[in-house]
Design a protein around this motif. Structure first.
Motif, PDB file in Angstrom:
ATOM      1  N   LEU A  19      52.937  40.751 101.344  1.00  0.00           N
ATOM      2  CA  LEU A  19      51.550  40.447 101.712  1.00  0.00           C
ATOM      3  C   LEU A  19      50.606  40.813 100.572  1.00  0.00           C
ATOM      4  CD1 LEU A  19      49.420  39.524 103.716  1.00  0.00           C
ATOM      5  CD2 LEU A  19      49.541  41.797 104.774  1.00  0.00           C
ATOM      6  N   ILE A  20      50.814  41.966  99.964  1.00  0.00           N
ATOM      7  CA  ILE A  20      49.985  42.384  98.826  1.00  0.00           C
ATOM      8  C   ILE A  20      50.084  41.359  97.700  1.00  0.00           C
ATOM      9  CG2 ILE A  20      49.788  44.101  96.978  1.00  0.00           C
ATOM     10  CD1 ILE A  20      50.589  46.217  99.144  1.00  0.00           C
ATOM     11  N   GLU A  21      51.288  40.925  97.398  1.00  0.00           N
ATOM     12  CA  GLU A  21      51.491  39.933  96.331  1.00  0.00           C
ATOM     13  C   GLU A  21      50.845  38.595  96.699  1.00  0.00           C
ATOM     14  OE1 GLU A  21      52.579  38.052  92.839  1.00  0.00           O
ATOM     15  OE2 GLU A  21      52.383  40.174  93.336  1.00  0.00           O
ATOM     16  N   THR A  22      50.944  38.213  97.958  1.00  0.00           N
ATOM     17  CA  THR A  22      50.340  36.955  98.415  1.00  0.00           C
ATOM     18  C   THR A  22      48.825  37.006  98.261  1.00  0.00           C
ATOM     19  OG1 THR A  22      52.165  36.595  99.957  1.00  0.00           O
ATOM     20  CG2 THR A  22      50.123  35.410 100.407  1.00  0.00           C
ATOM     21  N   VAL A  23      48.221  38.103  98.668  1.00  0.00           N
ATOM     22  CA  VAL A  23      46.767  38.260  98.535  1.00  0.00           C
ATOM     23  C   VAL A  23      46.371  38.245  97.066  1.00  0.00           C
ATOM     24  CG1 VAL A  23      44.837  39.863  98.905  1.00  0.00           C
ATOM     25  CG2 VAL A  23      46.495  39.443 100.740  1.00  0.00           C
ATOM     26  N   ARG A  24      47.147  38.923  96.242  1.00  0.00           N
ATOM     27  CA  ARG A  24      46.855  38.952  94.802  1.00  0.00           C
ATOM     28  C   ARG A  24      46.852  37.540  94.235  1.00  0.00           C
ATOM     29  NH1 ARG A  24      48.816  38.081  90.332  1.00  0.00           N
ATOM     30  NH2 ARG A  24      50.911  37.673  91.024  1.00  0.00           N
ATOM     31  N   ARG A  25      47.839  36.739  94.627  1.00  0.00           N
ATOM     32  CA  ARG A  25      47.915  35.365  94.128  1.00  0.00           C
ATOM     33  C   ARG A  25      46.737  34.537  94.613  1.00  0.00           C
ATOM     34  NH1 ARG A  25      53.575  32.933  95.356  1.00  0.00           N
ATOM     35  NH2 ARG A  25      52.620  31.163  94.292  1.00  0.00           N
ATOM     36  N   GLY A  29      43.390  32.923  92.149  1.00  0.00           N
ATOM     37  CA  GLY A  29      42.996  31.516  92.063  1.00  0.00           C
ATOM     38  C   GLY A  29      43.955  30.719  91.203  1.00  0.00           C
ATOM     39  N   GLY A  30      43.535  29.542  90.828  1.00  0.00           N
ATOM     40  CA  GLY A  30      44.343  28.694  89.970  1.00  0.00           C
ATOM     41  C   GLY A  30      45.444  27.949  90.702  1.00  0.00           C
ATOM     42  N   THR A  31      45.434  27.995  92.038  1.00  0.00           N
ATOM     43  CA  THR A  31      46.435  27.260  92.798  1.00  0.00           C
ATOM     44  C   THR A  31      45.776  26.044  93.434  1.00  0.00           C
ATOM     45  OG1 THR A  31      46.035  28.630  94.752  1.00  0.00           O
ATOM     46  CG2 THR A  31      47.828  29.317  93.318  1.00  0.00           C
ATOM     47  N   SER A  32      46.606  25.070  93.732  1.00  0.00           N
ATOM     48  CA  SER A  32      46.088  23.873  94.390  1.00  0.00           C
ATOM     49  C   SER A  32      45.718  24.213  95.830  1.00  0.00           C
ATOM     50  CB  SER A  32      47.156  22.770  94.391  1.00  0.00           C
ATOM     51  OG  SER A  32      48.231  23.139  95.243  1.00  0.00           O
ATOM     52  N   LEU A  33      45.005  23.310  96.462  1.00  0.00           N
ATOM     53  CA  LEU A  33      44.627  23.504  97.854  1.00  0.00           C
ATOM     54  C   LEU A  33      45.874  23.661  98.712  1.00  0.00           C
ATOM     55  CD1 LEU A  33      42.564  23.653 100.111  1.00  0.00           C
ATOM     56  CD2 LEU A  33      42.578  21.146 100.198  1.00  0.00           C
ATOM     57  N   GLU A  34      46.855  22.828  98.487  1.00  0.00           N
ATOM     58  CA  GLU A  34      48.094  22.883  99.265  1.00  0.00           C
ATOM     59  C   GLU A  34      48.800  24.232  99.076  1.00  0.00           C
ATOM     60  OE1 GLU A  34      52.334  20.533  99.708  1.00  0.00           O
ATOM     61  OE2 GLU A  34      50.618  19.468  98.837  1.00  0.00           O
ATOM     62  N   SER A  36      47.378  27.038  98.118  1.00  0.00           N
ATOM     63  CA  SER A  36      46.521  28.065  98.703  1.00  0.00           C
ATOM     64  C   SER A  36      46.706  28.131 100.219  1.00  0.00           C
ATOM     65  CB  SER A  36      45.051  27.797  98.380  1.00  0.00           C
ATOM     66  OG  SER A  36      44.829  27.935  96.996  1.00  0.00           O
ATOM     67  N   LEU A  37      46.777  26.972 100.855  1.00  0.00           N
ATOM     68  CA  LEU A  37      46.986  26.954 102.303  1.00  0.00           C
ATOM     69  C   LEU A  37      48.345  27.536 102.678  1.00  0.00           C
ATOM     70  CD1 LEU A  37      45.447  23.509 103.267  1.00  0.00           C
ATOM     71  CD2 LEU A  37      44.571  25.781 103.833  1.00  0.00           C
ATOM     72  N   LEU A  39      50.024  29.761 100.958  1.00  0.00           N
ATOM     73  CA  LEU A  39      49.925  31.208 100.750  1.00  0.00           C
ATOM     74  C   LEU A  39      49.166  31.867 101.897  1.00  0.00           C
ATOM     75  CD1 LEU A  39      49.172  31.332  96.917  1.00  0.00           C
ATOM     76  CD2 LEU A  39      51.200  32.277  98.055  1.00  0.00           C
ATOM     77  N   TRP A  40      48.085  31.238 102.324  1.00  0.00           N
ATOM     78  CA  TRP A  40      47.297  31.784 103.431  1.00  0.00           C
ATOM     79  C   TRP A  40      48.157  31.877 104.693  1.00  0.00           C
ATOM     80  CZ3 TRP A  40      42.582  33.922 103.967  1.00  0.00           C
ATOM     81  CH2 TRP A  40      42.130  34.115 105.271  1.00  0.00           C
ATOM     82  N   GLU A  41      48.889  30.805 105.003  1.00  0.00           N
ATOM     83  CA  GLU A  41      49.744  30.804 106.188  1.00  0.00           C
ATOM     84  C   GLU A  41      50.817  31.882 106.095  1.00  0.00           C
ATOM     85  OE1 GLU A  41      51.006  26.746 106.178  1.00  0.00           O
ATOM     86  OE2 GLU A  41      49.222  26.068 107.273  1.00  0.00           O
ATOM     87  N   ARG A  42      51.412  32.041 104.923  1.00  0.00           N
ATOM     88  CA  ARG A  42      52.425  33.075 104.734  1.00  0.00           C
ATOM     89  C   ARG A  42      51.792  34.463 104.901  1.00  0.00           C
ATOM     90  NH1 ARG A  42      57.266  34.715 105.881  1.00  0.00           N
ATOM     91  NH2 ARG A  42      58.141  36.116 104.315  1.00  0.00           N
ATOM     92  N   GLY A  43      50.601  34.629 104.376  1.00  0.00           N
ATOM     93  CA  GLY A  43      49.904  35.891 104.541  1.00  0.00           C
ATOM     94  C   GLY A  43      49.657  36.221 106.007  1.00  0.00           C
ATOM     95  N   GLU A  44      49.275  35.232 106.781  1.00  0.00           N
ATOM     96  CA  GLU A  44      49.064  35.436 108.221  1.00  0.00           C
ATOM     97  C   GLU A  44      50.369  35.857 108.894  1.00  0.00           C
ATOM     98  OE1 GLU A  44      46.321  35.330 110.193  1.00  0.00           O
ATOM     99  OE2 GLU A  44      45.039  35.008 108.456  1.00  0.00           O
ATOM    100  N   GLU A  45      51.467  35.200 108.535  1.00  0.00           N
ATOM    101  CA  GLU A  45      52.777  35.552 109.103  1.00  0.00           C
ATOM    102  C   GLU A  45      53.150  36.988 108.740  1.00  0.00           C
ATOM    103  OE1 GLU A  45      55.388  32.640 107.430  1.00  0.00           O
ATOM    104  OE2 GLU A  45      54.559  31.008 108.621  1.00  0.00           O
ATOM    105  N   LEU A  46      52.958  37.345 107.502  1.00  0.00           N
ATOM    106  CA  LEU A  46      53.295  38.691 107.048  1.00  0.00           C
ATOM    107  C   LEU A  46      52.413  39.741 107.718  1.00  0.00           C
ATOM    108  CD1 LEU A  46      53.788  37.806 103.311  1.00  0.00           C
ATOM    109  CD2 LEU A  46      55.596  38.596 104.871  1.00  0.00           C
ATOM    110  N   ALA A  47      51.152  39.422 107.907  1.00  0.00           N
ATOM    111  CA  ALA A  47      50.246  40.347 108.597  1.00  0.00           C
ATOM    112  C   ALA A  47      50.719  40.564 110.032  1.00  0.00           C
ATOM    113  CB  ALA A  47      48.811  39.816 108.578  1.00  0.00           C
TER     114      ALA A  47
END
Length: 79
Positions: A19-25, A29-34, A36-37, A39-47
């Motif tokens: 989760l820490i690594e996902t938030v850091r990424r 920035g520098g990622t596409s919208l897809e 980023s989404l 990563l956000w979904e994975r972050g929610e799962e990890l949380a």
């Protein structure tokens, strides 16, 4: 990215570190919208995984404290 069975196998520390690594990424920035989404979904799962671990730990602590109170033979509020 990961299935529910993979999530269930994660320890709290593994989920927290990912989760820490996902938030850091995401913050870097520098990622596409897809990306980023995803990563956000994975972050929610990890949380959610972390929250389940912490809720389980809280329940175990509460149970241990209640057992200790029973063994002591009294209600701490009456003292």
């Amino acid at each position: 990215m990961s299935s529910r069975t993979d999530e269930a196998a994660l320890s709290y520390e593994q989920a927290r570190d990912e989760l820490i690594e996902t938030v850091r990424r995401l913050e870097a920035g520098g990622t596409s919208l897809e990306e980023s989404l995803a990563l956000w979904e994975r972050g929610e799962e990890l949380a959610r995984v972390c929250r389940r671990w912490l809720e389980g730990a809280r329940a175990r602590l509460d149970a241990a404290l209640a057992e200790e109170e029973e063994e002591a033979g009294g209600d701490p509020e009456e003292e």
